[in-house]
Motif scaffolding. Structure first.
Motif, PDB file in Angstrom:
ATOM      1  N   GLY A 113       0.842  -1.201   0.000  1.00 35.25           N
ATOM      2  CA  GLY A 113       0.000   0.000   0.000  1.00 35.25           C
ATOM      3  C   GLY A 113       0.865   1.233   0.000  1.00 35.25           C
ATOM      4  N   GLY A 114       0.222   2.373   0.212  1.00 36.76           N
ATOM      5  CA  GLY A 114       0.970   3.617   0.242  1.00 36.76           C
ATOM      6  C   GLY A 114       0.058   4.821   0.332  1.00 36.76           C
ATOM      7  N   ALA A 115       0.679   5.972   0.497  1.00 40.07           N
ATOM      8  CA  ALA A 115      -0.029   7.250   0.558  1.00 40.07           C
ATOM      9  C   ALA A 115       0.730   8.254  -0.289  1.00 40.07           C
ATOM     10  CB  ALA A 115      -0.145   7.734   1.994  1.00 40.07           C
ATOM     11  N   GLU A 116      -0.010   9.158  -0.909  1.00 32.25           N
ATOM     12  CA  GLU A 116       0.600  10.158  -1.783  1.00 32.25           C
ATOM     13  C   GLU A 116      -0.086  11.499  -1.607  1.00 32.25           C
ATOM     14  OE1 GLU A 116       1.971   9.072  -5.855  1.00 32.25           O
ATOM     15  OE2 GLU A 116       0.627   7.374  -5.587  1.00 32.25           O
ATOM     16  N   VAL A 117       0.677  12.555  -1.756  1.00 38.40           N
ATOM     17  CA  VAL A 117       0.132  13.899  -1.924  1.00 38.40           C
ATOM     18  C   VAL A 117       0.449  14.305  -3.359  1.00 38.40           C
ATOM     19  CG1 VAL A 117       0.214  16.300  -1.213  1.00 38.40           C
ATOM     20  CG2 VAL A 117       0.382  14.493   0.507  1.00 38.40           C
ATOM     21  N   ILE A 118      -0.592  14.454  -4.165  1.00 37.53           N
ATOM     22  CA  ILE A 118      -0.448  14.729  -5.592  1.00 37.53           C
ATOM     23  C   ILE A 118      -0.590  16.230  -5.821  1.00 37.53           C
ATOM     24  CG2 ILE A 118      -1.369  14.234  -7.887  1.00 37.53           C
ATOM     25  CD1 ILE A 118      -2.575  11.664  -6.627  1.00 37.53           C
ATOM     26  N   PHE A 119       0.298  16.801  -6.634  1.00 35.10           N
ATOM     27  CA  PHE A 119       0.268  18.244  -6.878  1.00 35.10           C
ATOM     28  C   PHE A 119       0.737  18.536  -8.292  1.00 35.10           C
ATOM     29  CE2 PHE A 119       4.118  16.963  -4.683  1.00 35.10           C
ATOM     30  CZ  PHE A 119       5.134  17.472  -5.480  1.00 35.10           C
TER      31      PHE A 119
ATOM     32  N   LEU B   1       2.831  15.672 -10.332  1.00 34.36           N
ATOM     33  CA  LEU B   1       3.845  15.138  -9.441  1.00 34.36           C
ATOM     34  C   LEU B   1       3.204  14.664  -8.147  1.00 34.36           C
ATOM     35  CD1 LEU B   1       6.431  18.050  -9.844  1.00 34.36           C
ATOM     36  CD2 LEU B   1       6.414  15.881 -11.078  1.00 34.36           C
ATOM     37  N   SER B   2       3.956  13.874  -7.380  1.00 32.45           N
ATOM     38  CA  SER B   2       3.469  13.448  -6.079  1.00 32.45           C
ATOM     39  C   SER B   2       4.643  13.138  -5.162  1.00 32.45           C
ATOM     40  CB  SER B   2       2.557  12.221  -6.196  1.00 32.45           C
ATOM     41  OG  SER B   2       3.302  11.076  -6.560  1.00 32.45           O
ATOM     42  N   ALA B   3       4.412  13.342  -3.879  1.00 37.09           N
ATOM     43  CA  ALA B   3       5.329  12.879  -2.840  1.00 37.09           C
ATOM     44  C   ALA B   3       4.667  11.668  -2.196  1.00 37.09           C
ATOM     45  CB  ALA B   3       5.569  13.978  -1.808  1.00 37.09           C
ATOM     46  N   PHE B   4       5.390  10.556  -2.079  1.00 40.18           N
ATOM     47  CA  PHE B   4       4.744   9.310  -1.672  1.00 40.18           C
ATOM     48  C   PHE B   4       5.556   8.578  -0.609  1.00 40.18           C
ATOM     49  CE2 PHE B   4       7.633   8.089  -5.088  1.00 40.18           C
ATOM     50  CZ  PHE B   4       8.258   6.967  -4.564  1.00 40.18           C
TER      51      PHE B   4
ATOM     52  N   LEU C  55       9.634  10.861  -4.612  1.00 36.47           N
ATOM     53  CA  LEU C  55       8.847  11.696  -5.502  1.00 36.47           C
ATOM     54  C   LEU C  55       8.566  10.928  -6.789  1.00 36.47           C
ATOM     55  CD1 LEU C  55      10.775  15.090  -5.163  1.00 36.47           C
ATOM     56  CD2 LEU C  55       8.609  14.487  -4.075  1.00 36.47           C
ATOM     57  N   SER C  56       7.393  11.156  -7.355  1.00 34.99           N
ATOM     58  CA  SER C  56       7.051  10.492  -8.614  1.00 34.99           C
ATOM     59  C   SER C  56       6.413  11.488  -9.566  1.00 34.99           C
ATOM     60  CB  SER C  56       6.093   9.316  -8.376  1.00 34.99           C
ATOM     61  OG  SER C  56       4.792   9.782  -8.086  1.00 34.99           O
ATOM     62  N   ALA C  57       6.393  11.128 -10.842  1.00 32.27           N
ATOM     63  CA  ALA C  57       5.773  11.956 -11.875  1.00 32.27           C
ATOM     64  C   ALA C  57       5.037  11.050 -12.848  1.00 32.27           C
ATOM     65  CB  ALA C  57       6.826  12.776 -12.620  1.00 32.27           C
ATOM     66  N   ILE C  58       3.888  11.525 -13.307  1.00 35.90           N
ATOM     67  CA  ILE C  58       3.112  10.816 -14.321  1.00 35.90           C
ATOM     68  C   ILE C  58       2.828  11.793 -15.457  1.00 35.90           C
ATOM     69  CG2 ILE C  58       0.941   9.662 -14.864  1.00 35.90           C
ATOM     70  CD1 ILE C  58       0.817   8.688 -12.019  1.00 35.90           C
ATOM     71  N   TRP C  59       3.126  11.368 -16.658  1.00 33.72           N
ATOM     72  CA  TRP C  59       2.890  12.194 -17.853  1.00 33.72           C
ATOM     73  C   TRP C  59       2.117  11.368 -18.864  1.00 33.72           C
ATOM     74  CZ3 TRP C  59       6.774  13.053 -22.316  1.00 33.72           C
ATOM     75  CH2 TRP C  59       6.223  13.945 -23.254  1.00 33.72           C
ATOM     76  N   ILE C  60       0.933  11.861 -19.244  1.00 34.43           N
ATOM     77  CA  ILE C  60       0.152  11.230 -20.307  1.00 34.43           C
ATOM     78  C   ILE C  60       0.651  11.822 -21.621  1.00 34.43           C
ATOM     79  CG2 ILE C  60      -2.142  10.662 -21.136  1.00 34.43           C
ATOM     80  CD1 ILE C  60      -1.489   9.655 -18.324  1.00 34.43           C
ATOM     81  N   SER C  61       1.666  11.190 -22.171  1.00 36.95           N
ATOM     82  CA  SER C  61       2.360  11.717 -23.339  1.00 36.95           C
ATOM     83  C   SER C  61       1.708  11.213 -24.620  1.00 36.95           C
ATOM     84  CB  SER C  61       3.826  11.270 -23.307  1.00 36.95           C
ATOM     85  OG  SER C  61       3.929   9.893 -23.641  1.00 36.95           O
ATOM     86  N   PRO C  62       2.089  11.780 -25.784  1.00 36.46           N
ATOM     87  CA  PRO C  62       1.573  11.256 -27.054  1.00 36.46           C
ATOM     88  C   PRO C  62       1.969   9.810 -27.310  1.00 36.46           C
ATOM     89  CG  PRO C  62       2.530  13.440 -27.347  1.00 36.46           C
ATOM     90  CD  PRO C  62       2.880  12.998 -25.962  1.00 36.46           C
ATOM     91  N   PHE C  63       2.988   9.310 -26.593  1.00 36.16           N
ATOM     92  CA  PHE C  63       3.453   7.939 -26.772  1.00 36.16           C
ATOM     93  C   PHE C  63       2.839   6.985 -25.744  1.00 36.16           C
ATOM     94  CE2 PHE C  63       6.824  10.991 -27.756  1.00 36.16           C
ATOM     95  CZ  PHE C  63       6.937  10.776 -29.115  1.00 36.16           C
ATOM     96  N   GLY C  64       2.003   7.509 -24.870  1.00 35.12           N
ATOM     97  CA  GLY C  64       1.417   6.689 -23.820  1.00 35.12           C
ATOM     98  C   GLY C  64       1.736   7.270 -22.458  1.00 35.12           C
ATOM     99  N   ALA C  65       1.214   6.612 -21.427  1.00 42.59           N
ATOM    100  CA  ALA C  65       1.443   7.082 -20.065  1.00 42.59           C
ATOM    101  C   ALA C  65       2.861   6.741 -19.631  1.00 42.59           C
ATOM    102  CB  ALA C  65       0.439   6.437 -19.118  1.00 42.59           C
ATOM    103  N   MET C  66       3.547   7.731 -19.075  1.00 44.98           N
ATOM    104  CA  MET C  66       4.917   7.540 -18.610  1.00 44.98           C
ATOM    105  C   MET C  66       4.973   7.818 -17.111  1.00 44.98           C
ATOM    106  SD  MET C  66       7.076   9.346 -21.714  1.00 44.98           S
ATOM    107  CE  MET C  66       8.610   8.604 -21.198  1.00 44.98           C
ATOM    108  N   SER C  67       5.606   6.898 -16.371  1.00 43.76           N
ATOM    109  CA  SER C  67       5.730   7.029 -14.928  1.00 43.76           C
ATOM    110  C   SER C  67       7.205   7.064 -14.545  1.00 43.76           C
ATOM    111  CB  SER C  67       5.047   5.848 -14.221  1.00 43.76           C
ATOM    112  OG  SER C  67       3.690   5.752 -14.588  1.00 43.76           O
TER     113      SER C  67
ATOM    114  N   SER D  87       2.184   2.689 -18.844  1.00 43.51           N
ATOM    115  CA  SER D  87       1.256   2.410 -17.751  1.00 43.51           C
ATOM    116  C   SER D  87       1.462   3.431 -16.662  1.00 43.51           C
ATOM    117  CB  SER D  87       1.478   1.001 -17.180  1.00 43.51           C
ATOM    118  OG  SER D  87       2.765   0.903 -16.602  1.00 43.51           O
ATOM    119  N   THR D  88       0.428   3.646 -15.855  1.00 38.57           N
ATOM    120  CA  THR D  88       0.539   4.533 -14.708  1.00 38.57           C
ATOM    121  C   THR D  88       0.491   3.714 -13.449  1.00 38.57           C
ATOM    122  OG1 THR D  88      -1.851   4.861 -14.614  1.00 38.57           O
ATOM    123  CG2 THR D  88      -0.579   6.425 -15.925  1.00 38.57           C
ATOM    124  N   PHE D  89       1.017   4.308 -12.376  1.00 38.69           N
ATOM    125  CA  PHE D  89       1.071   3.561 -11.117  1.00 38.69           C
ATOM    126  C   PHE D  89      -0.230   3.720 -10.364  1.00 38.69           C
ATOM    127  CE2 PHE D  89       2.006   3.423  -6.555  1.00 38.69           C
ATOM    128  CZ  PHE D  89       2.471   2.130  -6.479  1.00 38.69           C
TER     129      PHE D  89
END
Length: 758
Positions: A673-679, A693-696, A720-732, A756-758
């Motif tokens: 499991g886990g917890a995140e603050v997404i911003f 972005l998120s701190a997790f 810290l993590s980042a998610i980008w929905i790019s033209p090539f797909g989701a990048m994590s 894929s996204t996390f």
């Protein structure tokens, strides 16, 4: 220049007065440089052939000064010819902005041009002064009260000027102190819990909550007022608010003077008006009761409950007003809810527009509001939500239109904006857990506008080679029961996934049925078949694997019964900000053909908005599997694994848990499991909807069949993590450091995945 106007008018009057009235035979303009004579003639109140008087002379001067093109205007008469001598105002040749780090120059220049202050336009000193004041106000709104703005006007040839505006922005003034004066029942800290305006925190450089804003302070005063009114203080008032700033313009101080008044209780609650619903039933919806503390929040909630209840019976335009009668001597309030249901209305017709591809029936089967039935506000909202969740439409709007000439009928107009429901993708990706990935997928969620789903996929990586095909009919019955089937072939090289060495070949398929049990919940039933072959290399050193093969064989035909429950009310599938997604699945291998085992898995993701930009997220995952009947041990190739970007970040993928000969074995029990603050991305003026972005912090581990759950064995990480929905797909992407690890754990600080996204 304005001071010269009376003098010029007076002189012109004397000049004209010496001559008697005359007929204008011609008009001559002298002194023009950039402005055309035609422009001047458009402003003149006289023309050739008119009789000229002294009043006309004054009118000419007024009109030309009013045009703002001229600094000086003279009127003369020469042999019945009207001569007008002008001196043009200079034109703006260039505007240079200096020192504006906080505001974009291009946007500022565009805004100045829109108000008539730009290159090529007439220069006015008064306009420049207004520009300076507006720039100062803009900086004040950003909390920079020490800003200094100066301007320099340089004359150029051909009656032009160059303007240089210099801005010394200074620093942002932060709130150093907030004082509430007059509070006795509650302390300052409790009153300011929900304030948007604060004295700052560790995240203030992102949230800007310690910067003064008149709008935020007004909202905070309303929050303070609601706080007291929800706790019985009917006479509460904000008497005054003082905002002061230090001499160096860096610190601000806010003082709020309040009067709490006395605390009131509810003496009596009554319902009045046209109670078309039984009073006992309506009274159950009133959340505020006799002898309870007066609460505006409870009154508002009661009013909403009563209005919605009437709306569900067709009274869509019902009006409920709460009227208090205050007894200040006894400090009591008598509360009366006046009910005006209005007219009951039927839905005559439901119209749909905008669905050029999707058939009407696909939308109508999602409707909970029906034609020729009483209108229900609850059912209308349910209908809108269900259509939105189809995923075929970008926007869904509903309008209630009264039928002309009829008082008890309405039409509902559903307007939709379609989005492409099919996708064809092919590409190359890379994941640190899966390696180089080749994939191709064809998906059509709304095949031929029927709402049916078809999909075909191919995936080839160093770990997996997968071919799959699927078909789903979401409405095989009118009740919304879905039916689908899937077929697949999969080849897995476990050694490439950091798992102990073996190779698995499998093919099979399944048939599933989904049964809706509520608006967001479904039960899934299915039966599947899988043929599996396992190959152990000759140098295999894992005794558990070889013992299992010796005991059970290396080829299996398994029939499984699948049972699941799912619930999802998130606002977005890829980047949600609110809602909860849950799945519970059970897979049971039936006795007879081969192995006998069962596998249970629960997964949940919850999202809650902290404010407009920050979201708090919690996730949890639990899995358990075991054997039964003639199968002595849970199949090792059905094990759970932990670690990696989709599990416990900061640890290498699939490496947590028991190891044998330094090879991870996985386990039959998974806890993570886990917890995140997404911003959003900080320091950007415009929020990127496709990037966040998120701190997790993560935790998790897997436990072997010979182990009991022990919380002390859980691994922890943060980063810290980042998610980008790019033209090539989701990048994590993630950067993580283990907070708790043991000897032999394989860590990995930077991890990423494409697709894929996390």
């Amino acid at each position: 220049m304005n001071k010269l106007l009376p003098i010029l008018l007076f002189l012109s009057f004397i000049s004209v007065a010496k001559a008697e009235s005359f007929t204008i035979e011609d008009i001559r303009i002298e002194g023009l440089q950039r402005i055309s004579a035609g422009t001047v003639f458009n402003y003149l109140p006289v023309k050739v052939g008119d009789t000229m008087t002294d009043n006309d002379a004054k009118g000419i001067i007024r009109s030309l000064f009013k045009s703002k093109y001229f600094n000086d205007v003279e009127v003369e008469i020469q042999d019945n010819v009207l001569v007008i001598k002008v001196k043009e105002r200079p034109a703006i040749s260039s505007i240079e902005l200096v020192g504006n780090k906080d505001m974009d120059s291009a946007e500022l220049l565009k805004s100045l041009r829109e108000i008539g202050f730009g290159e090529g336009q007439v220069f006015e000193q008064a306009m420049l002064e207004r520009v300076e004041l507006e720039l100062e106000r803009q900086y004040f709104s950003r909390g920079k009260y020490g800003v200094a703005i100066s301007s320099e006007v340089t004359p150029l040839s051909r009656n032009r000027v160059a303007i240089r505006i210099t801005m010394a922005e200074g620093v942002v003034a932060t709130i150093s102190e907030i004082n509430i004066v007059g509070n006795h029942a509650f302390d300052d800290e409790e009153l300011m819990t929900d304030f948007q305006t604060t004295t700052g925190s560790l995240l203030s450089f992102l949230t800007k909550d310690n910067q003064y804003s008149r709008q935020k302070l007004s909202a905070d005063l309303e929050t303070l007022r609601s706080f007291y009114l929800d706790r019985g203080y009917v006479d509460f008032t904000v008497e005054s608010t003082q905002v002061s700033i230090s001499d160096d313009k860096k610190h601000m101080f806010i003082t709020i003077n309040i009067s709490e008044g006395e605390k009131y209780k509810i003496n009596q609650v009554r319902l009045a008006g046209n109670l078309i619903v039984p009073e006992d039933e309506l009274f159950k919806l009133v959340t505020i009761r006799e002898n309870s503390v007066f609460s505006r929040k409870a009154i508002t909630k009661s009013t909403e409950n009563l209005t919605n209840r009437l709306g569900n019976d067709g009274y869509a335009f019902a009006n409920v007003n709460a009227v208090p009668e205050i007894d200040r001597e006894k400090r009591e309030v008598d509360l009366t809810f006046f009910v005006d249901p209005g007219r009951r209305a039927y839905v005559r017709r439901i119209n749909i527009s905008g669905n050029s591809k999707t058939r009407d029936e696909v939308l109508r089967r999602e409707f909970r509001q029906q034609e020729s039935a009483w209108i229900s506000t609850e059912k209308v909202e349910q209908s809108k939500a269900r259509v939105s969740r189809l995923g075929y439409f970008e926007n869904v709007n509903v309008e209630t239109i009264p039928v002309a000439g009829v008082q008890d009928q309405v039409d509902l107009d559903f307007g939709v904006t379609e989005t492409p429901s099919g996708s064809l993708s092919a590409g190359i990706g890379f994941s640190q857990s899966d390696g180089l990935i080749f994939n191709a997928n064809v998906t059509q969620k709304n095949f031929l506008g029927s709402g049916k789903h078809i999909r075909f996929g191919f995936n080839n990586s160093s770990i997996n080679t997968i071919y799959s095909f699927g078909y789903t009919n979401p409405f095989v019955t009118v009740d919304g029961i879905s039916q689908g089937f899937n077929a697949f072939y999969r080849k897995t090289d476990a050694d490439e996934a950091n798992i102990a060495t073996y190779t698995l070949d499998a093919f099979g398929g399944d048939i599933t049925f989904g049964i809706p049990i509520s608006e967001e919940n479904r039960i899934n039933l299915g039966v599947g078949y899988e043929h599996t072959e396992i190959d152990l290399p000759s140098d295999n050193n894992i005794s558990r694997y070889s013992d299992f093969i010796d005991r059970e064989g290396d080829s299996f035909d398994t029939v499984t019964l699948n049972l699941g429950w799912s619930s999802d009310d998130r606002d977005n599938a890829l980047l949600p900000t609110s809602g909860i997604s849950q799945t519970l699945t059970g897979e049971f291998a039936v006795p007879g053909p081969s192995l006998q085992y069962y596998k249970l898995k629960y997964k949940a993701n919850a999202y809650h908005p902290i404010n407009e930009t920050f979201t708090f997220s919690l996730r949890g995952e639990f899995g358990y599997g075991d054997s039964y009947g003639d199968t002595e041990e849970y199949p090792f190739f059905q094990n759970f694994y932990a670690g990696g970007i989709r599990s416990v970040r900061g640890f290498q993928a699939n490496t947590l848990g028991v190891k044998e000969d330094d090879e991870p074995l996985g386990g039959n029990l998974l806890v993570s499991g886990g917890a995140e603050v997404i911003f959003p991305v900080p320091f950007m003026k415009k929020t990127l909807k496709s990037f966040r972005l998120s701190a997790f912090t993560d935790f998790g581990n897997v436990y072997d069949v010979n182990q009991d759950f022990d919380a002390g064995l859980l691994r922890y990480s943060a980063g810290l993590s980042a998610i980008w929905i790019s033209p090539f797909g989701a990048m994590s992407f993630s950067i993580a450091a283990p907070l708790k690890k043991e000897d032999g754990d394989e860590t990995e600080a930077f991890q990423f995945s494409l697709g894929s996204t996390f």
